[in-house]
Motif scaffolding. Sequence first.
Motif, PDB file in Angstrom:
ATOM      1  N   MET A 367       0.895  -1.192  -0.128  1.00 36.47           N
ATOM      2  CA  MET A 367       0.027  -0.227  -0.048  1.00 36.47           C
ATOM      3  C   MET A 367       0.981   1.224   0.004  1.00 36.47           C
ATOM      4  SD  MET A 367      -2.924  -1.100   2.741  1.00 36.47           S
ATOM      5  CE  MET A 367      -3.389   0.589   2.791  1.00 36.47           C
ATOM      6  N   GLU A 368       1.934   1.322   0.819  1.00 38.33           N
ATOM      7  CA  GLU A 368       2.797   2.511   1.079  1.00 38.33           C
ATOM      8  C   GLU A 368       3.434   2.656  -0.475  1.00 38.33           C
ATOM      9  OE1 GLU A 368       3.505   2.289   5.724  1.00 38.33           O
ATOM     10  OE2 GLU A 368       5.154   1.815   4.368  1.00 38.33           O
ATOM     11  N   TYR A 369       4.009   1.410  -1.073  1.00 40.16           N
ATOM     12  CA  TYR A 369       4.454   1.673  -2.198  1.00 40.16           C
ATOM     13  C   TYR A 369       3.880   2.217  -3.169  1.00 40.16           C
ATOM     14  CZ  TYR A 369       6.801   0.173  -6.692  1.00 40.16           C
ATOM     15  OH  TYR A 369       7.284   0.267  -8.026  1.00 40.16           O
ATOM     16  N   CYS A 370       2.591   1.798  -3.323  1.00 38.76           N
ATOM     17  CA  CYS A 370       1.353   2.154  -4.341  1.00 38.76           C
ATOM     18  C   CYS A 370       1.017   3.725  -4.230  1.00 38.76           C
ATOM     19  CB  CYS A 370       0.238   1.382  -4.099  1.00 38.76           C
ATOM     20  SG  CYS A 370       0.245  -0.382  -4.932  1.00 38.76           S
ATOM     21  N   LEU A 371       1.087   4.059  -2.910  1.00 36.93           N
ATOM     22  CA  LEU A 371       0.753   5.544  -2.568  1.00 36.93           C
ATOM     23  C   LEU A 371       1.929   6.317  -3.078  1.00 36.93           C
ATOM     24  CD1 LEU A 371      -0.997   5.145   1.131  1.00 36.93           C
ATOM     25  CD2 LEU A 371      -2.045   5.828  -0.984  1.00 36.93           C
ATOM     26  N   GLU A 372       3.236   6.067  -2.663  1.00 39.73           N
ATOM     27  CA  GLU A 372       4.348   6.775  -3.283  1.00 39.73           C
ATOM     28  C   GLU A 372       4.453   6.615  -4.759  1.00 39.73           C
ATOM     29  OE1 GLU A 372       5.324   8.016   0.267  1.00 39.73           O
ATOM     30  OE2 GLU A 372       6.294   8.546  -1.465  1.00 39.73           O
ATOM     31  N   VAL A 373       3.937   5.622  -5.661  1.00 41.06           N
ATOM     32  CA  VAL A 373       3.862   5.643  -7.012  1.00 41.06           C
ATOM     33  C   VAL A 373       2.909   6.393  -7.389  1.00 41.06           C
ATOM     34  CG1 VAL A 373       3.140   4.263  -8.949  1.00 41.06           C
ATOM     35  CG2 VAL A 373       4.887   3.314  -7.311  1.00 41.06           C
ATOM     36  N   ILE A 374       1.475   6.803  -6.801  1.00 42.27           N
ATOM     37  CA  ILE A 374       0.704   7.638  -7.266  1.00 42.27           C
ATOM     38  C   ILE A 374       1.261   8.870  -7.089  1.00 42.27           C
ATOM     39  CG2 ILE A 374      -1.377   8.394  -6.593  1.00 42.27           C
ATOM     40  CD1 ILE A 374      -2.316   5.753  -5.747  1.00 42.27           C
ATOM     41  N   LYS A 375       2.101   9.323  -6.303  1.00 41.31           N
ATOM     42  CA  LYS A 375       2.676  10.616  -6.031  1.00 41.31           C
ATOM     43  C   LYS A 375       3.541  11.078  -7.298  1.00 41.31           C
ATOM     44  CE  LYS A 375       2.755  10.445  -0.936  1.00 41.31           C
ATOM     45  NZ  LYS A 375       3.422  10.517   0.009  1.00 41.31           N
ATOM     46  N   GLU A 376       3.891  10.200  -8.090  1.00 42.66           N
ATOM     47  CA  GLU A 376       4.797  10.576  -9.189  1.00 42.66           C
ATOM     48  C   GLU A 376       4.048  11.034 -10.393  1.00 42.66           C
ATOM     49  OE1 GLU A 376       7.983   9.715  -7.683  1.00 42.66           O
ATOM     50  OE2 GLU A 376       8.077   9.892  -9.883  1.00 42.66           O
ATOM     51  N   ASN A 377       4.709  12.022 -11.112  1.00 37.53           N
ATOM     52  CA  ASN A 377       4.228  12.909 -11.901  1.00 37.53           C
ATOM     53  C   ASN A 377       4.721  12.566 -13.303  1.00 37.53           C
ATOM     54  OD1 ASN A 377       2.506  14.598 -10.177  1.00 37.53           O
ATOM     55  ND2 ASN A 377       4.637  15.744  -9.652  1.00 37.53           N
ATOM     56  N   ASP A 378       5.191  11.376 -13.538  1.00 37.95           N
ATOM     57  CA  ASP A 378       5.802  10.904 -14.926  1.00 37.95           C
ATOM     58  C   ASP A 378       4.906   9.941 -15.242  1.00 37.95           C
ATOM     59  OD1 ASP A 378       7.072  10.118 -16.866  1.00 37.95           O
ATOM     60  OD2 ASP A 378       8.585   9.236 -15.837  1.00 37.95           O
ATOM     61  N   PRO A 379       3.738  10.627 -16.441  1.00 38.57           N
ATOM     62  CA  PRO A 379       2.751   9.565 -16.726  1.00 38.57           C
ATOM     63  C   PRO A 379       3.304   8.344 -17.524  1.00 38.57           C
ATOM     64  CG  PRO A 379       2.441  11.772 -17.462  1.00 38.57           C
ATOM     65  CD  PRO A 379       3.751  11.864 -16.974  1.00 38.57           C
ATOM     66  N   SER A 380       4.468   8.567 -18.268  1.00 40.56           N
ATOM     67  CA  SER A 380       5.011   7.401 -18.946  1.00 40.56           C
ATOM     68  C   SER A 380       5.431   6.378 -17.943  1.00 40.56           C
ATOM     69  CB  SER A 380       5.922   7.914 -19.737  1.00 40.56           C
ATOM     70  OG  SER A 380       6.826   7.140 -20.487  1.00 40.56           O
ATOM     71  N   GLY A 381       6.117   7.035 -17.260  1.00 40.42           N
ATOM     72  CA  GLY A 381       6.786   5.691 -16.090  1.00 40.42           C
ATOM     73  C   GLY A 381       5.780   5.175 -15.206  1.00 40.42           C
ATOM     74  N   PHE A 382       4.758   5.945 -14.816  1.00 37.68           N
ATOM     75  CA  PHE A 382       3.607   5.358 -13.956  1.00 37.68           C
ATOM     76  C   PHE A 382       3.006   4.276 -14.734  1.00 37.68           C
ATOM     77  CE2 PHE A 382      -0.833   5.107 -12.809  1.00 37.68           C
ATOM     78  CZ  PHE A 382      -0.609   4.940 -11.346  1.00 37.68           C
TER      79      PHE A 382
END
Length: 707
Positions: A367-382
């Motif tokens: 969950m914490e990892y996914c929440l940190e991923v959601i904070k990323e602003n890189d659409p392609s990388g996400f």
Amino acid sequence: MEEMEEELKCPVCGSFYREPIILPCSHNLCQACARNILVQTPESESPQSRRASGSGVSDYDYLDLDKMSLYSEADSGYGSYGGFASAPTTPCQKSPNGVRVFPPAMPPPATHLSPALAPVPRNSCITCPQCHRSLILDDRGLRGFPKNRVLEGVIDRYQQSKAAALKCQLCEKAPKEATVMCEQCDVFYCDPCRLRCHPPRGPLAKHRLVPPAQGRVSRRLSPRKVSTCTDHELENHSMYCVQCKMPVCYQCLEEGKHSSHEVKALGAMWKLHKSQLSQALNGLSDRAKEAKEFLVQLRTMVQQIQENSVEFEACLVAQCDALIDALNRRKAQLLARVNKEHEHKLKVVRDQISHCTVKLRQTTGLMEYCLEVIKENDPSGFLQISDALIRRVHLTEDQWGKGTLTPRMTTDFDLSLDNSPLLQSIHQLDFVQMKVQPRNCDALHFQNTKASSPVPATPILQLEECCTHNNSATLSWKQPPLSTVPAEGYILELDDGNGGQFREVYVGKETMCTVDGLHFNSTYNARIKAFNKTGVSQYSKTLVLQTSEVAWFAFDPGSAHSDIIFSNDNLTVTCSSYDDRVVLGKTGFSKGVHYWELTVDRYDNHPDPAFGVARIDVMKDVMLGKDDKAWAITEGGITKGATIGVLLDLNRKTLTFFINDEQQGPIAFENVEGMFFPAVSLNRNVQVTLHTGLPVPDFYSSRASIA
């Protein structure tokens, strides 16, 4: 954040990912670790040789995998690869994370390039150390795998949050604490290294030095590199291929393998996948919350088991000490059995606690990892990792839903000591299981091994202990004094009160039973028989029981509204609310003629009390008679000191009311059938007292006899 650390470590080296790449199976590897686990395949099994021969995918590409290529071989050159018939076997080793790591088949050739850029041997195969899926690399080698910049960003933030103090990056041995950071050089310096390596003169004089904390913030806020296409390294990702589920560039759409595929805007798909991941996390968050509460419940169970064990052992010792000396030889064995059950219960609960704790830690880390991923602003990388994360979140949520939040063990010790056998049967004494145990719990059950035992003797009713009260009857019995055959249980039978057929009302091991709910002013016949595995005994002599002619009862606190106030041994009631509340009598009637009275002790501000009868499920928070479960009188001469009489004639199915010994009109209700309880509704302005055990008025009795 600490529970997320497992998500950030490479399965091969066990350290934080360095330059992570994304394998086609959605797992990650350090680029250097990926190179270390490459295995060279036979020349005849390369993608080029198979294309040249036109043979397609060979049978042994799928020896022990899931029979499906991770990527289309015609599109990318990647295919499932399970093993090689002619390749030499190499021993596998385990990484710090416990997964299998396959070393390279031969040492890498000497090269002056960095490990990430050095060319890989031809016909190389890489096996994911987590899912063990294999694939053969094409001409691009490891450069054909996209880099996971989102994971790098999450690791960056995690390491920065864990760092206690920023250290100098140029100290050769023990790094000293940094005092400044150069924004142009992007390097942290201590004072000696700054004077030696970054003098304030020449070209370096124009560099801007800032405090380390400010430098950390500027590093974190610096824009990340724009991702480029793995097939066209000079092109940036601009669209998202729906069929391949990956970002693509403009050139891929014009001349590459995605030209005929459905594509959508990168930003729109980025927002869509972020929304899907957020929704999936909501469900997983609820499961994690339930798991935390479940762990509290399990830890409480450990304490309850300890307390129940102590209490049970005390009872067991007290029973054993009351027996003769022969029973003392069995005491140690019984205590050992209790302790074994105690340890078994604790083991099951502690094992479940351990299992659930590990699962919850993994869930929280994801969950914490996914929440940190959601904070990323890189659409392609996400978008490169979102599908895999969504699948993992759903899979983890499903795993919590398969009975994992149900205790595998109860806290009760459902054992009872049977002290009825005679002295010659002491060696057969054991626990008797009184309740069904859940799975994984050993049953403790008494078994009589004598197959030739006769049936037990006929029980004897103990007349001095048998009695009736109101509409209840209590019966007691025992085995004959000279009986040597133990009984495993008894069957008590009563007729219907009208000389009808007998029916079973109790089956069990006890030798006393109270039967409630009988008809008033009725005569019942009772009899008892014993049984064991061989059969049943003869019936005892029949006992005749007469229930009370009139009913003695009080108000029932158990079924009343919580606002009702009781006094005078539950014969007097009032209310704490201005709203009407209902209270029932403790005895129900379904047969016969019954009469009771209520006197009004307090009557202020013209309230509207109601008196009558009701079903057991009548509404308790409205005036009596407002629903179809009650029949009542609510007006007509009721004042302080008034006496209200209620006459329920279930033989004629009528209900009649009296006020101060005067009948209120004709019969109030007719066709009254079923089980009824005396009932009153009142508020805080009224107090009434119940009078029971009264005979039916004389004039009504004479009228009924004439009718």
